[in-house]
Design a protein around this motif. Sequence first.
Motif, PDB file in Angstrom:
ATOM      1  N   LEU A   1       0.815  -1.212   0.000  1.00 52.30           N
ATOM      2  CA  LEU A   1       0.000   0.000   0.000  1.00 52.30           C
ATOM      3  C   LEU A   1       0.849   1.264   0.000  1.00 52.30           C
ATOM      4  O   LEU A   1       0.453   2.293  -0.548  1.00 52.30           O
ATOM      5  N   GLU A   2       2.038   1.192   0.594  1.00 62.44           N
ATOM      6  CA  GLU A   2       2.922   2.358   0.640  1.00 62.44           C
ATOM      7  C   GLU A   2       3.404   2.771  -0.747  1.00 62.44           C
ATOM      8  O   GLU A   2       3.866   3.906  -0.936  1.00 62.44           O
ATOM      9  N   LYS A   3       3.287   1.874  -1.711  1.00 61.52           N
ATOM     10  CA  LYS A   3       3.674   2.237  -3.078  1.00 61.52           C
ATOM     11  C   LYS A   3       2.750   3.309  -3.658  1.00 61.52           C
ATOM     12  O   LYS A   3       3.077   3.976  -4.627  1.00 61.52           O
ATOM     13  N   THR A   4       1.551   3.452  -3.037  1.00 63.52           N
ATOM     14  CA  THR A   4       0.594   4.455  -3.524  1.00 63.52           C
ATOM     15  C   THR A   4       0.674   5.755  -2.737  1.00 63.52           C
ATOM     16  O   THR A   4       0.025   6.732  -3.094  1.00 63.52           O
ATOM     17  N   GLY A   5       1.426   5.779  -1.646  1.00 61.45           N
ATOM     18  CA  GLY A   5       1.544   6.990  -0.842  1.00 61.45           C
ATOM     19  C   GLY A   5       1.640   6.655   0.637  1.00 61.45           C
ATOM     20  O   GLY A   5       1.583   5.488   1.044  1.00 61.45           O
ATOM     21  N   ALA A   6       1.785   7.698   1.454  1.00 61.51           N
ATOM     22  CA  ALA A   6       1.898   7.511   2.900  1.00 61.51           C
ATOM     23  C   ALA A   6       0.571   7.010   3.474  1.00 61.51           C
ATOM     24  O   ALA A   6      -0.508   7.428   3.039  1.00 61.51           O
ATOM     25  N   ILE A   7       0.664   6.144   4.460  1.00 58.07           N
ATOM     26  CA  ILE A   7      -0.532   5.570   5.085  1.00 58.07           C
ATOM     27  C   ILE A   7      -0.814   6.300   6.397  1.00 58.07           C
ATOM     28  O   ILE A   7       0.017   6.275   7.304  1.00 58.07           O
ATOM     29  N   PRO A   8      -1.967   6.960   6.540  1.00 57.70           N
ATOM     30  CA  PRO A   8      -2.316   7.604   7.810  1.00 57.70           C
ATOM     31  C   PRO A   8      -2.357   6.584   8.938  1.00 57.70           C
ATOM     32  O   PRO A   8      -2.606   5.388   8.716  1.00 57.70           O
ATOM     33  N   SER A   9      -2.129   7.043  10.148  1.00 55.61           N
ATOM     34  CA  SER A   9      -2.002   6.132  11.285  1.00 55.61           C
ATOM     35  C   SER A   9      -3.247   5.275  11.490  1.00 55.61           C
ATOM     36  O   SER A   9      -3.145   4.067  11.743  1.00 55.61           O
ATOM     37  N   LEU A  10      -4.446   5.882  11.379  1.00 57.11           N
ATOM     38  CA  LEU A  10      -5.670   5.101  11.589  1.00 57.11           C
ATOM     39  C   LEU A  10      -5.827   4.042  10.509  1.00 57.11           C
ATOM     40  O   LEU A  10      -6.197   2.889  10.801  1.00 57.11           O
ATOM     41  N   ALA A  11      -5.529   4.402   9.255  1.00 65.09           N
ATOM     42  CA  ALA A  11      -5.619   3.425   8.170  1.00 65.09           C
ATOM     43  C   ALA A  11      -4.614   2.300   8.386  1.00 65.09           C
ATOM     44  O   ALA A  11      -4.909   1.127   8.094  1.00 65.09           O
ATOM     45  N   ALA A  12      -3.453   2.639   8.911  1.00 65.47           N
ATOM     46  CA  ALA A  12      -2.429   1.620   9.181  1.00 65.47           C
ATOM     47  C   ALA A  12      -2.906   0.648  10.251  1.00 65.47           C
ATOM     48  O   ALA A  12      -2.697  -0.572  10.150  1.00 65.47           O
ATOM     49  N   GLU A  13      -3.569   1.179  11.281  1.00 67.18           N
ATOM     50  CA  GLU A  13      -4.113   0.312  12.332  1.00 67.18           C
ATOM     51  C   GLU A  13      -5.169  -0.627  11.758  1.00 67.18           C
ATOM     52  O   GLU A  13      -5.218  -1.827  12.089  1.00 67.18           O
ATOM     53  N   ASN A  14      -6.014  -0.097  10.888  1.00 66.75           N
ATOM     54  CA  ASN A  14      -7.140  -0.885  10.380  1.00 66.75           C
ATOM     55  C   ASN A  14      -6.723  -1.976   9.413  1.00 66.75           C
ATOM     56  O   ASN A  14      -7.515  -2.888   9.123  1.00 66.75           O
ATOM     57  N   ILE A  15      -5.499  -1.902   8.903  1.00 67.13           N
ATOM     58  CA  ILE A  15      -4.994  -3.005   8.066  1.00 67.13           C
ATOM     59  C   ILE A  15      -5.069  -4.312   8.841  1.00 67.13           C
ATOM     60  O   ILE A  15      -5.449  -5.355   8.301  1.00 67.13           O
ATOM     61  N   GLN A  16      -4.746  -4.252  10.131  1.00 67.32           N
ATOM     62  CA  GLN A  16      -4.784  -5.460  10.963  1.00 67.32           C
ATOM     63  C   GLN A  16      -6.194  -6.026  11.051  1.00 67.32           C
ATOM     64  O   GLN A  16      -6.414  -7.232  10.890  1.00 67.32           O
ATOM     65  N   ALA A  17      -7.152  -5.137  11.311  1.00 64.35           N
ATOM     66  CA  ALA A  17      -8.542  -5.595  11.456  1.00 64.35           C
ATOM     67  C   ALA A  17      -9.066  -6.194  10.159  1.00 64.35           C
ATOM     68  O   ALA A  17      -9.774  -7.210  10.170  1.00 64.35           O
ATOM     69  N   LYS A  18      -8.714  -5.580   9.036  1.00 60.64           N
ATOM     70  CA  LYS A  18      -9.205  -6.075   7.747  1.00 60.64           C
ATOM     71  C   LYS A  18      -8.576  -7.409   7.384  1.00 60.64           C
ATOM     72  O   LYS A  18      -9.232  -8.278   6.780  1.00 60.64           O
ATOM     73  N   ILE A  19      -7.329  -7.593   7.730  1.00 60.11           N
ATOM     74  CA  ILE A  19      -6.700  -8.901   7.490  1.00 60.11           C
ATOM     75  C   ILE A  19      -7.390  -9.963   8.333  1.00 60.11           C
ATOM     76  O   ILE A  19      -7.685 -11.076   7.857  1.00 60.11           O
ATOM     77  N   ARG A  20      -7.669  -9.629   9.591  1.00 58.58           N
ATOM     78  CA  ARG A  20      -8.338 -10.604  10.466  1.00 58.58           C
ATOM     79  C   ARG A  20      -9.703 -10.998   9.903  1.00 58.58           C
ATOM     80  O   ARG A  20     -10.032 -12.181   9.799  1.00 58.58           O
ATOM     81  N   GLY A  21     -10.500  -9.971   9.557  1.00 59.00           N
ATOM     82  CA  GLY A  21     -11.878 -10.264   9.145  1.00 59.00           C
ATOM     83  C   GLY A  21     -11.981 -10.831   7.752  1.00 59.00           C
ATOM     84  O   GLY A  21     -12.637 -11.868   7.530  1.00 59.00           O
ATOM     85  N   THR A  22     -11.331 -10.151   6.788  1.00 59.52           N
ATOM     86  CA  THR A  22     -11.517 -10.521   5.385  1.00 59.52           C
ATOM     87  C   THR A  22     -10.582 -11.640   4.954  1.00 59.52           C
ATOM     88  O   THR A  22     -11.012 -12.613   4.320  1.00 59.52           O
ATOM     89  N   SER A  23      -9.315 -11.524   5.316  1.00 56.08           N
ATOM     90  CA  SER A  23      -8.336 -12.504   4.814  1.00 56.08           C
ATOM     91  C   SER A  23      -8.363 -13.820   5.582  1.00 56.08           C
ATOM     92  O   SER A  23      -8.152 -14.878   4.987  1.00 56.08           O
ATOM     93  N   ILE A  24      -8.585 -13.767   6.889  1.00 56.25           N
ATOM     94  CA  ILE A  24      -8.471 -14.981   7.704  1.00 56.25           C
ATOM     95  C   ILE A  24      -9.845 -15.564   8.041  1.00 56.25           C
ATOM     96  O   ILE A  24     -10.187 -16.678   7.622  1.00 56.25           O
ATOM     97  N   LEU A  25     -10.639 -14.826   8.797  1.00 57.07           N
ATOM     98  CA  LEU A  25     -11.884 -15.403   9.312  1.00 57.07           C
ATOM     99  C   LEU A  25     -12.863 -15.765   8.199  1.00 57.07           C
ATOM    100  O   LEU A  25     -13.496 -16.826   8.238  1.00 57.07           O
ATOM    101  N   SER A  26     -12.998 -14.901   7.194  1.00 56.71           N
ATOM    102  CA  SER A  26     -13.926 -15.219   6.102  1.00 56.71           C
ATOM    103  C   SER A  26     -13.452 -16.438   5.326  1.00 56.71           C
ATOM    104  O   SER A  26     -14.269 -17.248   4.863  1.00 56.71           O
ATOM    105  N   ASN A  27     -12.143 -16.581   5.179  1.00 53.16           N
ATOM    106  CA  ASN A  27     -11.626 -17.759   4.478  1.00 53.16           C
ATOM    107  C   ASN A  27     -11.749 -19.028   5.317  1.00 53.16           C
ATOM    108  O   ASN A  27     -11.992 -20.113   4.773  1.00 53.16           O
ATOM    109  N   LEU A  28     -11.614 -18.897   6.638  1.00 49.09           N
ATOM    110  CA  LEU A  28     -11.860 -20.052   7.501  1.00 49.09           C
ATOM    111  C   LEU A  28     -13.310 -20.512   7.368  1.00 49.09           C
ATOM    112  O   LEU A  28     -13.591 -21.720   7.365  1.00 49.09           O
ATOM    113  N   ALA A  29     -14.222 -19.549   7.256  1.00 46.75           N
ATOM    114  CA  ALA A  29     -15.634 -19.901   7.072  1.00 46.75           C
ATOM    115  C   ALA A  29     -15.823 -20.674   5.773  1.00 46.75           C
ATOM    116  O   ALA A  29     -16.556 -21.675   5.727  1.00 46.75           O
ATOM    117  N   GLY A  30     -15.173 -20.211   4.712  1.00 43.21           N
ATOM    118  CA  GLY A  30     -15.276 -20.911   3.440  1.00 43.21           C
ATOM    119  C   GLY A  30     -14.663 -22.293   3.476  1.00 43.21           C
ATOM    120  O   GLY A  30     -15.161 -23.230   2.848  1.00 43.21           O
TER     121      GLY A  30
END
Length: 656
Positions: free
Chosen positions: A415-444
């Motif tokens: 994501l840094e290739k597109t520009g600087a990441i604001p602190s809140l957006a950087a924090e939310n990367i963790q939450a999105k990985i948990r929900g979308t990348s891990i938990l949703s795939n475990l459900a599948g």
Amino acid sequence: MNKKMKIGLCQLNVKAGRPEKNLQKMLELIEQAKSTQIDMIIFPEMAVGGYLVGDVWLEESWCDYLMECNSILQEASEGIILIYGNIFIDKSKRNTDGRFRKYNAAYIFQNKQPINHPVNSTLGIPNGVSFKSLLPNYRYFDDKRYFYPFIDLVQEMGVSIEKAYQPFKLSVDGKYYNIGLSICEDMWYEDYSRIYNKNRQIPYNPLGTLVRNGADFIVNISSSPWTFGKEQARDNRIQSLQKDLNSQFVPVYYVNACGVQNNGKNIITFDGGSTIYNQFGSQIFEYRAEDFQEQLITVDHSITLKDRGIHYHRRKPKLTQKYEAIIQGIRSFDEMMDWKPNYIIGLSGGVDSSLVATLVAHAVGSDRIIASNLPTEYNSAKTRSSAAKLVENLKINRYYELPISELVQENTKLLEKTGAIPSLAAENIQAKIRGTSILSNLAGMHNGVMTNNGNKLEIALGYATLYGDVNGAIAPIGDLTKTEVFQMARDINQQFGELIPPEVIPDENFTFTKDGIPPTAELKHNQLDPMKFGYHDALLVAFTDYQKKTPEDILRWYQKGEPFFCEKLGITPTLFEKYQLGDVKAFIADLEWFTKTIRKNIFKRIQSPPIVLVSKSAYGFDIRESQFVWTPSFAFQRLKKQILDNFGINGNITHV
């Protein structure tokens, strides 16, 4: 000598959208009633197809399907009186939307024949059917979208209301009875003003009209959803009717659905609570149905004509009833899935996910839970330990600790290739990985569905990450405030033993022990949730109450001083002091922040999963929201100025 008439109240667990299941169960219970010499069996409102089915009501083939079921039930009425609720469609007339006219109807058959009604032919409707007059159009109800009111038909046909609302007359072993047949909301007549009398509106009272026209007793079939205090509200309606009719009052058989139905955004429980009221308006509690449970209650009609000693029904505490409603909601959701899914739960080690896991375990069993803790460098050893302890206490066999730091780093680099990441957006990367990348795939992977672990306060304030925490198939605690989450966790531990780690539960003043785990998203070091627990919960309850309060109301209460403010809001002086609410400027700034934050996060709630409804005003389809920003009204601005002018320079409350 005539035998006593035996009546069966069938508190049916109605499966919305599953006529074949409801019909099968009804036929079974009809045969059971016949075998025990029951003379009359009564089922709830919309017992055949369910009540909350949304715009399926607009599908002609669906309505035809339900109408075909009537002939099967009519045949089943041989040797018994049968009363139940279903749709009635009249294709010779149109609703106000231009579609075929539909009614919410009650049917009454005896010995395979519809019971004669003295006015139905005048109204152009067949015998053996009665229509609902008062159509609810509030909260999640949309009855006027689908059905035509009986009272409008009466006026359309030029028949007086008094003449149209007549009881059905039938005989049992040579004795005649006049049965006043009514449907759900017709009992709540005080809220409907339709008749003008000397330039003022007065309520139209369907049940009272039936009694005055000779009904020996009233049957009210209902699909009345549960909220805390609903039983008392129903009793109050009967007491009002008894007061109106006085010595004319007759027994009432109230038959309500149980189980769970949904409207797509809320999972709504029906408690049953079917009740028999004697001729004095008092409840006969020996025959009261157990809340939330399907059963057939049998009573001799003669017992309603006696002044029996009343045994008061011991109602369960509020949080206990909410716990039971959530359990029923999860079980019903599980049944609706029709494929016994596993439940994928992200365990943070905090109280919300711990409570959700416990509720799911109690509802469907721990063996169908797949739990995961997904830590980064910001997750403490204490929260990891808490999650593991909960898993052990609940005996969850499938538990995985899956560190996600490498995924966070790789996503960040990309994501840094597109520009600087604001602190809140950087924090939310963790939450999105948990929900979308891990938990949703475990459900599948594991034939499962994700749970949403958010509570009502988080949902209101948007304190969750879209596509991270804001996801899932069901939100079991989405209608519980954080205060209620803590209370329910405490109650569960008292009732079932220490299942939820005590370190995540504060005392009643929301103070944690030295080794406690205060609520935290753990998306950065030393992060704590920004909510003022207890106080913000009370504000939210006021803002979302059925009789909604506004920021202006809060300022008016505050103007009258601390004791009045605390009493109206339902908080303790200890909380007032804890959160320094006597600092006037800080209080107003917090109120403005709270109000603006709720409004600006509507876009997240629109995308949220269905919430199990346990309050009188829940997010989902109960509270309907449009997206626009909050701006203070003129009244708010005036009150704010008055308060700032009336309080001392130091911002502390003085005598008002």
